[in-house]
Design a protein around this motif. Structure first.
Motif: not given
Length: 574
Positions: A364-390
Motif C-alpha cells: 500500500k505504501v508502494a502504491l501511494g495509498i499510505w504515506p511513509a512516515i520517514m523515507g520515501s517511495v518514488r516512481l520515476d523519481g517522483v514521490d508516489i504519495f504526492r502524485w495526484d491520484k486522478a
C-alpha cells in the motif's frame, strides 16, 4: 467553506435585507388594528375602513412575495453549497478510508446535506428575524414608556431562557448525535459480520452492546427534550402573561390618562411578534444545533483542504520504483523499518515473509495509498504519495487480498467506473479467463453487480474480475496481494499466463505478495520481510540461496515455498 461564504455573502446580505422588509410588513396587522380601533370605530367611516383594508391586503401580498423570495434564495444557497463541497468531501472520505486507521470525515456528506436542509428551514428564518425583535420593542416604547418597559422585560426573560435552553441542551444533543453515529457504525459492522454473529451465537452480546448505546442516546435526547420543553412552556406562559399585563396596563391608562385603545391592542400584537422568533428558534433548537456542528466540521475540513498545495502535471510513468529507508507505523508501532529496494521498469519483485511481517503494508505504501512516515517511495523519481491520484491512477493496477465490486455493470467495474472501452474490457477479460463467465450472464457485460436485482459472484470470480480491473488500460505498476488466494487451477493458470506475458514484454513493473512457487519462478528480485525489516533482498536466486544458507525460520505457509525455491536454486547451480 470560506470561499463559498465569500462568494454567496452578497446573497446572504440580500436575504437579511428581505428579512428587514418582511419584519416591517409583519407590522401590517398591528397598525391595521390600531387604525380600526383608533379611527374607524370612532368615526364610523366606511371610506377609511375600505382604504386601510386595501392597503393591508397589498402589504400582506408583498409580505408573501418577499417571504417566498427569501426562501427561494436560501434554498438556492443550499444547493450551491452541496455542489461546491460535495465532490471534495466525497474525495476526502474515500481517501481517508483507504488509510491505515480507516478513519475519515465519514459524516461529511451528511453534514453537507444537513446544512443544505437547514438553509430551507424555519429555524434559519427565525435566526434572520431575531435581530429585528428590538425594533418591535422600541416601537412599543413610542406607544407608551410603561408598555415598552413591560415588553422589554418580557423580551429579556425570553432571550435569557432561550440562551439557557441552548446551554443546557447543546452538549446533550451533541453527545446524542455522536453516539447515534457510533451506533450506525456499530450496526454496519455487525451486519457485515451477520453470518459470524449467527453461526457463533454472538447475537446476545451484540444486542446487549446495541441496547447499551441506544439507552445512552435516548437518555441524552430525553434530558435535552425535557429542558427544551420546560423552556418552551415557561416562554409560552410569559408570552400570555405579557399580553395580560399589556392589556391591563393599557386599560388602566385608557381610564386614567385617556390612552388610545388602538395603541393598547397594537402593542399586544407587536409584543407577540417580538417574542415569536425566539419561540421558533426554541422549537428549531435541535435543527440549529445540528447545523452548527455540521458547519464547524465542514469549516475545519475546508481549512484542511485549503492547505493542500496544487500538484503539477507529470509525464506518463515508465515504472521505475525506488524505495529508500521506508518507515511506517500504525498506532505508535512500527510496521516497516528501513525498507529499501529498487526496481527498473518491467522488473518483477516477489515479496515474501511470515504473517504480520508488513508485506501488505509495504504494498500500500508502494502504491501511494499510505504515506511513509520517514523515507520515501518514488516512481520515476517522483514521490508516489504526492502524485495526484486522478492523474496517476490509470497507470496503477492493484489487487487487494479481498476484492470488492461496485454496484455497477460488469463492464463498468472492470473499466474502474469510467466509460468502458469495450475492446479493452474484452481483452483483459479474455486474458484472465472470464470471457465465458461474463458471456453466460443475463446481460453479459451490461449485467448489474450487487443490489436488489444484480448478480453476486464467488470469491474466486471476484478476484478474477478484480485482476481484470487491475490490468485494464495496461498499467505501468502492478501490486498483487495474494492474487491467487481464491483461484482454482484454471484461474491460476490464466493468472500465470498473463503475468508471464507482461513480464516478457516488460510492459509493467510488478510487486507480487505471494508464497506460491509457481508465481515466484517468474520474478526477477525477491524481498523477504521479517518483523517489518528487510531480512533478505536481491535477485531471486540470491535471496533463495541466502535463505538456504541461514536456514531462515519462517511460518509453515511460507517455509515450503522458500525452501523448495532454495532447493531448486541449488539444483540449478549444479
Amino acid at each position: 467553506m470560506n470561499v463559498f461564504l465569500r462568494k454567496w455573502k452578497k446573497y446572504f446580505v440580500l436575504a437579511g435585507m428581505m428579512s428587514c422588509l418582511i419584519n416591517l410588513l409583519q407590522l401590517t396587522f398591528s397598525f391595521y388594528m390600531f387604525a380600526i380601533y383608533g379611527s374607524v370605530v370612532q368615526s364610523f367611516s366606511y371610506t377609511t375602513l375600505y382604504s386601510i383594508t386595501i392597503i393591508a391586503v397589498f402589504c400582506l401580498a408583498f409580505l408573501a412575495v418577499f417571504s417566498l423570495l427569501r426562501s427561494r434564495l436560501l434554498h438556492a444557497c443550499g444547493i450551491a453549497l452541496e455542489q461546491s463541497l460535495g465532490k471534495d468531501v466525497m474525495h476526502s472520505m474515500v481517501t481517508a478510508m483507504s488509510g491505515p486507521a480507516k478513519r475519515s470525515y465519514q459524516q461529511g456528506l451528511a453534514d453537507v446535506s444537513t446544512l443544505r436542509s437547514f438553509l430551507s428551514t424555519d429555524a434559519l428564518f427565525a435566526v434572520f428575524d431575531i435581530p429585528w425583535a428590538p425594533l418591535y420593542l422600541v416601537l412599543i416604547f413610542f406607544f407608551h414608556p410603561t408598555l415598552g418597559l413591560l415588553a422589554l422585560g418580557g423580551g429579556i426573560v425570553t432571550l435569557g431562557l432561550t440562551l439557557l435552553q441552548d446551554h443546557l441542551t447543546r452538549h446533550r444533543l451533541a453527545r446524542a448525535n455522536n453516539l447515534a453515529l457510533e451506533g450506525r457504525r456499530f450496526m454496519e459492522t455487525m451486519l457485515k459480520n451477520a453470518e459470524v454473529v449467527n453461526a457463533m451465537g454472538m447475537g446476545g452480546a451484540v444486542y446487549s452492546r446495541f441496547d447499551e448505546k441506544n439507552t445512552d442516546i435516548l437518555y441524552n435526547q430525553t434530558v435535552a427534550s425535557r429542558y427544551a420543553g420546560l423552556a418552551q412552556s415557561v416562554i409560552k406562559s410569559i408570552q400570555v402573561l405579557m399580553n395580560v399585563m399589556i392589556y391591563g396596563a393599557g386599560a388602566l391608562f385608557v381610564i386614567v390618562q385617556g390612552f388610545d385603545p388602538g395603541m393598547m391592542i397594537a402593542a399586544s400584537i407587536i409584543m407577540g411578534q417580538a417574542i415569536s422568533p425566539f419561540m421558533r428558534a426554541l422549537f428549531g433548537a435541535k435543527t440549529i444545533a445540528q447545523a452548527r456542528d455540521a458547519y464547524n466540521r465542514l469549516h475545519g475540513f475546508s481549512r484542511l483542504m485549503a492547505r493542500k498545495t496544487p500538484t503539477m502535471q507529470l509525464p506518463v510513468p515508465q515504472g521505475a520504483l525506488l524505495a529508500e529507508n521506508v518507515f511506517f507505523a500504525i498506532g505508535g508501532r512500527f510496521v516497516l523499518q528501513q525498507v529499501s529496494l529498487a526496481l527498473e521498469p518491467g522488473e518483477f519483485l516477489g515479496l515474501v515473509g511470515p504473517n504480520g511481517a508488513g508485506k501488505t503494508t509495504f504494498g500500500k505504501v508502494a502504491l501511494g495509498i499510505w504515506p511513509a512516515i520517514m523515507g520515501s517511495v518514488r516512481l520515476d523519481g517522483v514521490d508516489i504519495f504526492r502524485w495526484d491520484k486522478a492523474e496517476l491512477g490509470p497507470y496503477l493496477g492493484y489487487v487487494p487480498q479481498e476484492v470488492q465490486l461496485f454496484p455497477a455493470t460488469v463492464a463498468e467495474n472492470i473499466a474502474r467506473l469510467g466509460q468502458p472501452d469495450m475492446v479493452e474490457v474484452e481483452r483483459v477479460c479474455a486474458e484472465v479467463g472470464i470471457a465465458e463467465l461474463v458471456a453466460a450472464l443475463p446481460q453479459g457485460y451490461e449485467t448489474q453487480v450487487g443490489g436488489k436485482d444484480g448478480v453476486t459472484f464467488s470469491g474466486g470470480q471476484k478476484q478474477r474480475i478484480g485482476l481484470a480491473r487491475a490490468l485494464y488500460g495496461s498499467p505501468r505498476l502492478l501490486v498483487l496481494d495474494e492474487p491467487n488466494s481464491n483461484l482454482d487451477e484454471e484461474g491460476e493458470a490464466h493468472l500465470i499466463q498473463v503475468l508471464e506475458r507482461i513480464h516478457q514484454a516488460r510492459s509493467a513493473t510488478c510487486i507480487m505478495i505471494t508464497h506460491k512457487v509457481e508465481l515466484l519462478r517468474m520474478v526477477d528480485k525477491m524481498l523477504m520481510l521479517q518483523n517489518g525489516r528487510v531480512a533478505h533482498y536481491g535477485t531471486r536466486n540470491e535471496v533463495l540461496e541466502a535463505i538456504a544458507r541461514t536456514h531462515q525460520p519462517v511460518r509453515p505457509q511460507h517455509s515450503g515455498v522458500v525452501l523448495r525455491g532454495a532447493n531448486a536454486a541449488e539444483k540449478g547451480k549444479e
